[in-house]
Design a protein around this motif. Structure first.
Motif, PDB file in Angstrom:
ATOM      1  N   PHE A  20       0.857  -1.197   0.000  1.00  0.00           N
ATOM      2  CA  PHE A  20       0.000   0.000   0.000  1.00  0.00           C
ATOM      3  C   PHE A  20       0.887   1.238   0.000  1.00  0.00           C
ATOM      4  N   LYS A  21       0.416   2.275  -0.681  1.00  0.00           N
ATOM      5  CA  LYS A  21       1.208   3.503  -0.785  1.00  0.00           C
ATOM      6  C   LYS A  21       1.201   4.237   0.562  1.00  0.00           C
ATOM      7  N   GLY A  22       2.365   4.739   0.983  1.00  0.00           N
ATOM      8  CA  GLY A  22       2.485   5.336   2.313  1.00  0.00           C
ATOM      9  C   GLY A  22       1.770   6.661   2.495  1.00  0.00           C
ATOM     10  N   THR A  23       1.409   7.321   1.365  1.00  0.00           N
ATOM     11  CA  THR A  23       0.815   8.664   1.502  1.00  0.00           C
ATOM     12  C   THR A  23      -0.698   8.618   1.600  1.00  0.00           C
ATOM     13  N   LYS A  24      -1.312   7.461   1.282  1.00  0.00           N
ATOM     14  CA  LYS A  24      -2.777   7.429   1.165  1.00  0.00           C
ATOM     15  C   LYS A  24      -3.440   6.688   2.316  1.00  0.00           C
ATOM     16  N   GLU A  25      -4.565   7.258   2.789  1.00  0.00           N
ATOM     17  CA  GLU A  25      -5.375   6.524   3.771  1.00  0.00           C
ATOM     18  C   GLU A  25      -6.223   5.513   3.000  1.00  0.00           C
ATOM     19  N   VAL A  26      -6.381   4.310   3.551  1.00  0.00           N
ATOM     20  CA  VAL A  26      -7.222   3.318   2.866  1.00  0.00           C
ATOM     21  C   VAL A  26      -8.405   2.957   3.750  1.00  0.00           C
ATOM     22  N   THR A  27      -9.491   2.537   3.104  1.00  0.00           N
ATOM     23  CA  THR A  27     -10.680   2.138   3.871  1.00  0.00           C
ATOM     24  C   THR A  27     -10.702   0.614   3.969  1.00  0.00           C
ATOM     25  N   LYS A  28     -11.597   0.129   4.823  1.00  0.00           N
ATOM     26  CA  LYS A  28     -11.703  -1.316   5.005  1.00  0.00           C
ATOM     27  C   LYS A  28     -12.108  -1.999   3.691  1.00  0.00           C
ATOM     28  N   ASP A  29     -13.021  -1.382   2.954  1.00  0.00           N
ATOM     29  CA  ASP A  29     -13.486  -1.987   1.693  1.00  0.00           C
ATOM     30  C   ASP A  29     -12.348  -2.088   0.673  1.00  0.00           C
ATOM     31  N   GLN A  30     -11.516  -1.021   0.622  1.00  0.00           N
ATOM     32  CA  GLN A  30     -10.386  -1.045  -0.325  1.00  0.00           C
ATOM     33  C   GLN A  30      -9.418  -2.172   0.029  1.00  0.00           C
ATOM     34  N   ILE A  31      -9.221  -2.370   1.340  1.00  0.00           N
ATOM     35  CA  ILE A  31      -8.306  -3.438   1.778  1.00  0.00           C
ATOM     36  C   ILE A  31      -8.865  -4.806   1.382  1.00  0.00           C
ATOM     37  N   LEU A  32     -10.156  -5.012   1.625  1.00  0.00           N
ATOM     38  CA  LEU A  32     -10.769  -6.304   1.280  1.00  0.00           C
ATOM     39  C   LEU A  32     -10.659  -6.554  -0.222  1.00  0.00           C
ATOM     40  N   GLU A  33     -10.862  -5.490  -1.001  1.00  0.00           N
ATOM     41  CA  GLU A  33     -10.809  -5.595  -2.461  1.00  0.00           C
ATOM     42  C   GLU A  33      -9.381  -5.906  -2.921  1.00  0.00           C
TER      43      GLU A  33
END
Length: 762
Positions: A184-197
């Motif tokens: 995952f890119k260090g500058t971006k916040e990710v959501t739970k859905d993005q992680i599952l995807e």
């Protein structure tokens, strides 16, 4: 103070006032608030654990306790909190005065319920978060400490691994043929859905069309969860091979810049992963951080080395471009972790700051552990990490998923708690309008708690005038009940109930009774937590002035004196050490932020806010033991006069343990006298403080730093900084032969006491 320690041994509670001021005005005049320091999971020798569910009052939900009034004929009990009459259920029918259930025994004011209907919960989960932006040597120290820790994990616990630097790597441990990771890119916040995807959770099984997707229960397949979280017994090999191959962050760092380190993004990914896979189960994110965060929403400084990391002065002037954004991010993270029931532990090892001051909110609200050291090779870090997993007499007894509730008589309300917990916002008639710490609620979440975790509850007395004034006969007892519902470290859910009764008094003549019930150690600790809390939450707060005014008010109310005559002033033995505690608190690292970084100050306060009274008192006023020839070790006054050339001193200030050799002893040691057969006594004298220091280090968490120094040596500052400066460089009297002076302009305790007496009698 023996009787207060006995109360603590019975119920895990210490209170500044063991007899309560009965009306609001009198409570305000007492200065130290009516409060309690409670250790919910304190270990007791004769702890009664009963294998059935508790009996609760149908109105206020308090639990049956020894203070309930029981009518054995009618099979009814009356709740001492709301006076509701409750019928006993059928299985209590055989109850008589001779045949009582355990919860009505007078000695079991603290009891634990283990409900058989509640099945064993999920095994504990440990998600390791490893920083790779370090020099090879540091990374080597960390890798060897981690592989040791992995060997100590309980076999059934689930383990995961995330490494971070410029990017975040989530390692797939279930795929052992070749090491595989999701990036995952260090500058971006990710959501739970993005992680599952992104992490292919729905390759074999399509994504459910609606509803929450979390855990095996809500639609995630167990196969996909076990790719990232595996039982320790199955993944030890895979984990160790990933650690062995782990390299320093490959992205080059220019000479004039800091490494690109995305701590906040890694924590965000870890929290979302745990929220998706194991919501509501006891899980810990264990973050190992080796430097400041420079990337992502929780960055604390820019990458340019020319820009210094924020100091206390910058915080005071509010010239901190990153601070507020980072704190806001970690507050959001804390909220997410509390909702999921997960804990954040931080092991920060670096010569510079890493951002603990910003992280504090997330660690404290989830009840996490925190260790601060200079290097991953330092014994402070290595021994502390081992203590987390070691099962021995001194194990931490880590428990998860606690909920803490309070019940009290109607004339008391709860202002809040200062300590490692988060408000569940359960408002009720018992909530006070004034809020201190985590307030406005009667229930708190404690995601992580252990045998020493202690909460400071602050109460509000709400009665306006004394019952005699209104001509009402009334019982003069106040009742308090603390309920701690938690996941025991064997996986079982338990409920511990502590019920206390305290007398209240009001009106003339009450001062003597208040004095008799005053616990000066508990009072000092409450004042230390309060002053730390106020320094963080109130702008323009002057801690020294506040402590001095509080002390003067206490002494003028409870001291014995003739007006305007300082020489006539005296304090009861119950109060006699309190001014000394306040003197040392004013000079302590909790109040004096000069010479400490914001990270260090945050660290000291986090530990103060979670420790019990005995340990907190050592932080405020360290203990000093003197070793000399021909006499047993004895406690010495915490004063520069304790230094002598022919003595060894052992100072325990909680965070540091100092063994200080007087000049003559140091000379003999350097000459090697201890090696000679005829100087066996000297060898024993040298060994004695080391044995004592080892004992202290064995049972403390975090493990203290051990400093061994000689008189006039550079490290002697660790001792001198803590001593009362009764002899300074500008004193009139010369020091004793072999003694020492302190180079300071601070006033000594005697001068402080003189001023206090003069002001108190006015």
């Amino acid at each position: 103070m023996a009787e207060f320690m006995d109360l603590e041994l019975q119920d895990g509670v210490r209170m500044p006032w063991n007899v309560f001021p009965g009306i609001k005005q009198e409570a305000a005049n007492c200065v130290v608030p009516v409060s309690a320091i409670y250790t919910p999971l304190k270990e007791f020798a004769n702890m009664q654990v009963v294998p059935y569910a508790p009996l609760r009052c149908r109105t206020c939900r308090s639990v049956l306790n020894p203070f309930s009034i029981v009518d054995f004929n009618a099979k009814i009990w009356i709740c001492p909190f709301c006076f509701q009459r409750n019928h006993f259920p059928p299985h209590y029918q055989s109850i008589t005065e001779e045949n009582l259930p355990a919860e009505l025994f007078v000695q079991y004011t603290t009891i634990e319920y283990e409900s058989p209907s509640e099945k064993l919960s999920m095994p504990p989960v440990f998600l390791f978060l490893v920083d790779t932006c370090m020099i090879e040597e540091e990374l080597g120290f960390l890798k060897s400490a981690l592989s040791q820790a992995i060997g100590l994990l309980p076999d059934n616990s689930l383990v995961g691994l995330i490494t971070f630097g410029t990017y975040v790597h989530v390692h797939e441990l279930g795929y052992s043929h070749i090491s595989k990771a999701y990036v995952f890119k260090g500058t971006k916040e990710v959501t739970k859905d993005q992680i599952l995807e992104q992490m292919c959770f729905f390759v074999k099984k399509p994504k459910p069309p609606s509803g929450v997707i979390a855990g095996a229960r809500d639609g995630l397949s167990q196969d996909s969860i076990s790719r990232f979280l595996l039982p320790a017994s199955e993944c030890e090999f895979a984990l160790n091979s990933v650690l062995e191959e782990l390299q320093k962050d490959p992205w080059a760092t220019p000479a004039d810049q800091r490494a690109t380190r995305c701590i906040s993004t890694a924590l965000n990914v870890a929290a979302c992963l745990l929220g998706a896979c194991v919501p509501g189960s006891g899980a810990r994110i264990m973050a190992f951080v080796g430097g400041p965060s420079t990337e992502g929403p929780g960055a604390i400084v820019s990458k340019n080395l020319s820009e210094p990391i924020r100091s206390h002065k910058d915080l005071d002037k509010d010239s901190v471009p990153y601070y507020h954004k980072a704190v806001k991010f970690y507050e959001g993270l804390a909220k997410q972790l509390v909702n999921q029931g997960h804990v954040l532990d931080v092991f920060a090892c670096a010569l510079d700051q890493v951002g603990l001051a910003e992280l504090k909110v997330a660690v404290e609200r989830t009840g996490g552990l925190v260790v601060l050291a200079e290097s991953f090779g330092h014994s402070v870090f290595k021994d502390s990490l081992r203590r987390v997993f070691q099962s021995s007499d001194h194990d931490l007894g880590l428990s998860f998923n606690g909920i803490f509730e309070v019940n009290c008589s109607k004339d008391i309300k709860v202002q809040g708690i200062i300590g490692p917990c988060a408000s569940l916002e359960k408002k009720g008639p018992l909530c006070s309008e004034t809020v201190i710490g985590q307030g406005n609620t009667v229930a708190w979440k404690m995601c992580g708690l252990d045998k020493d975790t202690s909460l400071c509850l602050v109460f509000d007395i709400v009665k306006k005038d004394s019952p005699e004034a209104i001509g009402q006969p009334t019982s003069n007892s106040f009742y308090l009940q603390f309920l701690t519902y938690y996941q025991h470290n064997n996986g079982q859910m338990r409920l511990r109930v502590t019920t206390l009764s305290r007398r209240w008094i009001a009106g003339p003549g009450s001062i003597q009774e208040l004095i008799a019930g005053f616990d000066q150690e508990a009072a000092a600790v409450v004042m230390a937590r309060l002053v730390s809390f106020k320094m963080e939450s109130e702008a323009d707060f002057d801690p020294i002035r506040w402590l001095d005014r509080s002390l003067i008010r206490i002494c003028s109310r409870f001291g014995d004196y003739q007006k305007d005559s300082p020489s006539s002033f005296s304090l009861s033995p119950r109060f006699s050490i309190f001014p000394q505690f306040m003197f040392h608190l004013r000079r302590s690292q909790f109040v004096q932020v000069f010479n400490n970084s914001p990270d260090e100050t945050a660290y000291f306060r986090m530990i103060l806010n979670r420790e019990n009274v005995a340990n907190s008192v050592v932080m405020i006023q360290p203990s000093l033991i003197s070793y000399k020839f021909h006499s047993a070790p004895e406690p010495a006054l915490l004063d520069v006069a304790a230094i002598a050339a022919d003595r060894i001193l052992l100072l325990d200030s909680y965070f540091t343990v100092v063994i200080f050799h007087g000049a003559t002893i140091a000379q003999w040691r350097k000459s090697g006298y201890q090696e000679l057969e005829e100087h066996k006594m000297f060898a024993q004298l040298l060994r004695a403080p080391h044995d004592e220091a080892d004992e202290i280090c064995k049972e403390r968490f975090p493990v203290p730093r051990l400093v061994i120094c000689d008189q006039y040596g550079s490290q002697a500052r660790f001792l001198l900084a803590k001593l009362n400066p009764s002899a300074t460089y500008n004193s009139d009297a010369p020091p004793l032969p072999g003694g020492d002076v302190i180079f300071t302009d601070d006033v000594s305790f005697d001068v402080f006491l003189d001023h206090l007496q003069r002001l108190a009698v006015q």
